[in-house]
Design a protein around this motif. Structure first.
Motif, PDB file in Angstrom:
ATOM      1  N   ARG A 195       4.621 -27.058 -21.749  1.00 11.71           N
ATOM      2  CA  ARG A 195       4.069 -25.721 -21.669  1.00 11.71           C
ATOM      3  C   ARG A 195       2.934 -25.608 -22.689  1.00 11.71           C
ATOM      4  O   ARG A 195       3.065 -26.059 -23.829  1.00 11.71           O
ATOM      5  CB  ARG A 195       5.167 -24.712 -21.979  1.00 11.71           C
ATOM      6  CG  ARG A 195       4.706 -23.298 -21.921  1.00 11.71           C
ATOM      7  CD  ARG A 195       5.817 -22.355 -22.203  1.00 11.71           C
ATOM      8  NE  ARG A 195       5.287 -21.006 -22.213  1.00 11.71           N
ATOM      9  CZ  ARG A 195       6.005 -19.940 -22.045  1.00 11.71           C
ATOM     10  NH1 ARG A 195       7.295 -20.039 -21.871  1.00 11.71           N
ATOM     11  NH2 ARG A 195       5.458 -18.752 -22.072  1.00 11.71           N
ATOM     12  N   ALA A 196       1.862 -25.006 -22.247  1.00 10.19           N
ATOM     13  CA  ALA A 196       0.702 -24.863 -23.140  1.00 10.19           C
ATOM     14  C   ALA A 196       1.017 -23.852 -24.239  1.00 10.19           C
ATOM     15  O   ALA A 196       1.637 -22.822 -23.997  1.00 10.19           O
ATOM     16  CB  ALA A 196      -0.508 -24.406 -22.337  1.00 10.19           C
ATOM     17  N   ARG A 197       0.598 -24.181 -25.443  1.00 10.75           N
ATOM     18  CA  ARG A 197       0.784 -23.304 -26.600  1.00 10.75           C
ATOM     19  C   ARG A 197      -0.583 -23.013 -27.241  1.00 10.75           C
ATOM     20  O   ARG A 197      -1.613 -23.495 -26.769  1.00 10.75           O
ATOM     21  CB  ARG A 197       1.722 -23.958 -27.634  1.00 10.75           C
ATOM     22  CG  ARG A 197       3.074 -24.368 -27.079  1.00 10.75           C
ATOM     23  CD  ARG A 197       3.844 -23.223 -26.506  1.00 10.75           C
ATOM     24  NE  ARG A 197       4.254 -22.310 -27.539  1.00 10.75           N
ATOM     25  CZ  ARG A 197       4.980 -21.237 -27.357  1.00 10.75           C
ATOM     26  NH1 ARG A 197       5.383 -20.926 -26.137  1.00 10.75           N
ATOM     27  NH2 ARG A 197       5.305 -20.463 -28.342  1.00 10.75           N
ATOM     28  N   ALA A 198      -0.555 -22.299 -28.323  1.00 12.10           N
ATOM     29  CA  ALA A 198      -1.798 -21.896 -28.993  1.00 12.10           C
ATOM     30  C   ALA A 198      -2.534 -23.099 -29.582  1.00 12.10           C
ATOM     31  O   ALA A 198      -1.931 -24.108 -29.939  1.00 12.10           O
ATOM     32  CB  ALA A 198      -1.476 -20.903 -30.099  1.00 12.10           C
ATOM     33  N   ARG A 199      -3.865 -22.963 -29.678  1.00  9.91           N
ATOM     34  CA  ARG A 199      -4.755 -23.951 -30.273  1.00  9.91           C
ATOM     35  C   ARG A 199      -4.678 -25.315 -29.576  1.00  9.91           C
ATOM     36  O   ARG A 199      -4.738 -26.357 -30.221  1.00  9.91           O
ATOM     37  CB  ARG A 199      -4.442 -24.137 -31.760  1.00  9.91           C
ATOM     38  CG  ARG A 199      -4.733 -22.916 -32.570  1.00  9.91           C
ATOM     39  CD  ARG A 199      -4.856 -23.305 -34.001  1.00  9.91           C
ATOM     40  NE  ARG A 199      -4.109 -22.376 -34.824  1.00  9.91           N
ATOM     41  CZ  ARG A 199      -3.787 -22.618 -36.068  1.00  9.91           C
ATOM     42  NH1 ARG A 199      -4.071 -23.750 -36.636  1.00  9.91           N
ATOM     43  NH2 ARG A 199      -3.143 -21.716 -36.759  1.00  9.91           N
ATOM     44  N   GLY A 200      -4.468 -25.312 -28.280  1.00  4.77           N
ATOM     45  CA  GLY A 200      -4.491 -26.556 -27.513  1.00  4.77           C
ATOM     46  C   GLY A 200      -3.274 -27.437 -27.697  1.00  4.77           C
ATOM     47  O   GLY A 200      -3.317 -28.624 -27.381  1.00  4.77           O
ATOM     48  N   ARG A 201      -2.230 -26.893 -28.238  1.00  6.67           N
ATOM     49  CA  ARG A 201      -1.016 -27.698 -28.436  1.00  6.67           C
ATOM     50  C   ARG A 201      -0.118 -27.627 -27.205  1.00  6.67           C
ATOM     51  O   ARG A 201      -0.346 -26.830 -26.305  1.00  6.67           O
ATOM     52  CB  ARG A 201      -0.251 -27.208 -29.655  1.00  6.67           C
ATOM     53  CG  ARG A 201      -1.023 -27.419 -30.923  1.00  6.67           C
ATOM     54  CD  ARG A 201      -0.224 -26.998 -32.096  1.00  6.67           C
ATOM     55  NE  ARG A 201      -1.121 -26.744 -33.217  1.00  6.67           N
ATOM     56  CZ  ARG A 201      -0.752 -26.199 -34.338  1.00  6.67           C
ATOM     57  NH1 ARG A 201       0.487 -25.791 -34.497  1.00  6.67           N
ATOM     58  NH2 ARG A 201      -1.605 -26.026 -35.308  1.00  6.67           N
TER      59      ARG A 201
END
Length: 177
Positions: free
Chosen positions: A93-99
């Motif tokens: 799952r995509a998270r903040a700042r491209g993580r």
């Protein structure tokens, strides 16, 4: 399938069930060693998702026992309830700042083995003994063949005239308005 220690153990299995093995084991502990009617009652009032899946496997095992071994479902008890881990589906799952955050979707394999209780074995023996005494008429596999003389004679059939088709009425502009 017969297992070691029980002569008439009946088995049913569900594979790749979408719940973790740890959660399903909590439910399986409640029914291990109980009679089938009692286990069904426990599963009916258990509010966990795994209880529904285990109940399906229990119904399948009882159906196997009744259809394949001639046992009564109410005379059986849960001899073994094994929950093994299945393959884990790895998702992200995509998270903040491209993580990326990992998501592990766990699966399990549910195996139930039912064995007849001692009272159930005695009832099954008396039922089988009564069935062995009564003669059973077998149905013929197919209808007996006709003698050749009848088979060669052409059958007389009257041909019915074909029904004439009536033409469809065309819609007029006045009817459609």
């Amino acid at each position: 399938m017969a297992a070691v220690g029980t002569p008439n153990a009946v088995r049913a299995q569900a594979k790749w069930v979408h719940t973790s093995a740890r959660k399903a084991r909590l439910v399986a502990e409640h029914i291990r060693g109980r009679s089938v009617p009692e286990a069904r009652t426990v599963l009916a009032f258990t509010q966990r998702h795994a209880a529904r899946e285990i109940e399906k496997v229990l119904r399948s095992a009882v159906a196997n026992a009744e259809a394949n071994h001639g046992l009564l479902g109410d005379d059986l008890y849960v001899w073994r309830a094994v929950i093994d881990e299945g393959p884990t589906l790895k998702r992200w799952r995509a998270r903040a700042r491209g993580r990326v955050a990992r998501i592990k979707k766990r699966t399990c394999h549910i195996t139930l083995e039912l064995a007849p209780s001692p009272a159930g074995i005695e009832r099954a023996r008396t039922t089988l003994a009564a069935a062995a005494v009564a003669p059973v008429e077998e149905k013929p596999k197919r209808a007996p063949r006709k003698p050749k003389a009848e088979a060669e004679a052409p059958a007389k059939t009257e041909e019915k005239p074909k029904r004439a088709r009536t033409p469809r009425r065309k819609k007029t502009e006045e009817a459609s308005n």
